[in-house]
Design an enzyme around this catalytic site. Structure first.
Site, PDB file in Angstrom:
ATOM      1  N   ASP A  12       9.038  -7.815  -4.602  1.00  0.00           N
ATOM      2  CA  ASP A  12       9.860  -6.773  -4.013  1.00  0.00           C
ATOM      3  C   ASP A  12       8.929  -5.602  -3.711  1.00  0.00           C
ATOM      4  OD1 ASP A  12      12.156  -5.301  -3.239  1.00  0.00           O
ATOM      5  OD2 ASP A  12      12.323  -4.459  -5.248  1.00  0.00           O
ATOM      6  N   ASP A  14      10.048  -1.707  -3.252  1.00  0.00           N
ATOM      7  CA  ASP A  14      10.420  -0.473  -3.950  1.00  0.00           C
ATOM      8  C   ASP A  14      10.568  -0.716  -5.442  1.00  0.00           C
ATOM      9  OD1 ASP A  14      10.785   1.395  -1.662  1.00  0.00           O
ATOM     10  OD2 ASP A  14      12.251  -0.112  -1.054  1.00  0.00           O
TER      11      ASP A  14
END
Length: 235
Positions: A12, A14
């Site tokens: 991922d 963020d």
């Protein structure tokens, strides 16, 4: 659970590659206040962490009966990007981890709920873009965002890797659920500065990720064998 050797790590963005979540939550809370919605960062984290803009708009409409229009989104994006350019930092030692994956012959990519523009800005601001420009996947590329498995399955297919040979590194309940639905092992990274929110730890642990760690370099302990990673956290 036995499995074939890990061939691909899906990060991922963020809260995993860049420490962006505290900034994003603060901007979102400020923008929602303009719409008359009073919410603290704990409430925003519980509702929106790891979800796409489209999912956020749906939650706001359903829960608060407030429409999120393009003007709102443009203003929020402008405020967020300005702060990213000034404040955003990479997660500690992420470049060391990438070098370790390269040494092991393991591929990597990023698959994020954010728009590609935001992903590239985040990676550019933190000096990470050169490591990921070969493989950036956004929720805008698939029909359903996290917690649906679509994005992770799309990324694995694009990288030519079976889901059973993938490990996902996630920081949000929505992302962990998406990885599990995709049939992938998932490591919960809890080293970002947003992980102290009241509801965060309980929601994360309730999903029983395959591993949980606070220091990014611990990922390298999990990717070399032929089994799903074990939880090496101190909790």
């Amino acid at each position: 659970m036995p499995m074939q050797p890990i061939q691909l790590v899906i990060f991922d963005c963020d809260g995993v590659l860049v420490d962006s979540e505290p900034i994003a939550l603060e901007v979102l809370v400020d923008m929602l206040a303009v719409k008359g919605i009073t919410m603290d960062t704990d409430g925003a984290a519980e509702r929106f962490l790891g979800r796409s803009i489209a999912s956020m708009a749906e939650v706001v409409k359903e829960e608060f009966r407030v429409e999120i229009d393009q003007v709102f989104l443009s203003q929020m994006r402008e405020a967020l990007y300005a702060r990213f350019r000034q404040e955003l930092q990479p997660i500690a030692r992420i470049e060391r981890v990438i070098a370790g994956l390269k040494d092991r012959g393991i591929a990597w990519c990023v698959a994020s709920s954010s728009q590609r523009e935001r992903i590239e800005l985040s990676l550019t601001a933190t000096g990470l873009l050169d490591h990921f420009k070969h493989a950036i996947f956004s929720a805008t590329m698939v029909k359903n965002g996290k917690p649906a498995p679509d994005l992770f399955l799309y990324a694995a297919a694009a990288m030519g890797t079976d889901p059973s040979a993938c490990v996902v590194v996630e920081d949000s309940p929505a992302g962990i659920a998406a990885a599990q639905a995709a049939g992938m092992a998932v490591c919960a990274f809890t080293g970002g500065s947003h992980t102290n929110h009241a509801s965060y730890q309980a929601a994360l642990l309730a999903l029983h990720p395959d591993a949980r760690f606070d220091a990014m370099e611990e990922l390298l302990h999990f990717v070399g064998g032929a089994r799903r990673p074990e939880d090496h956290s101190d909790a």
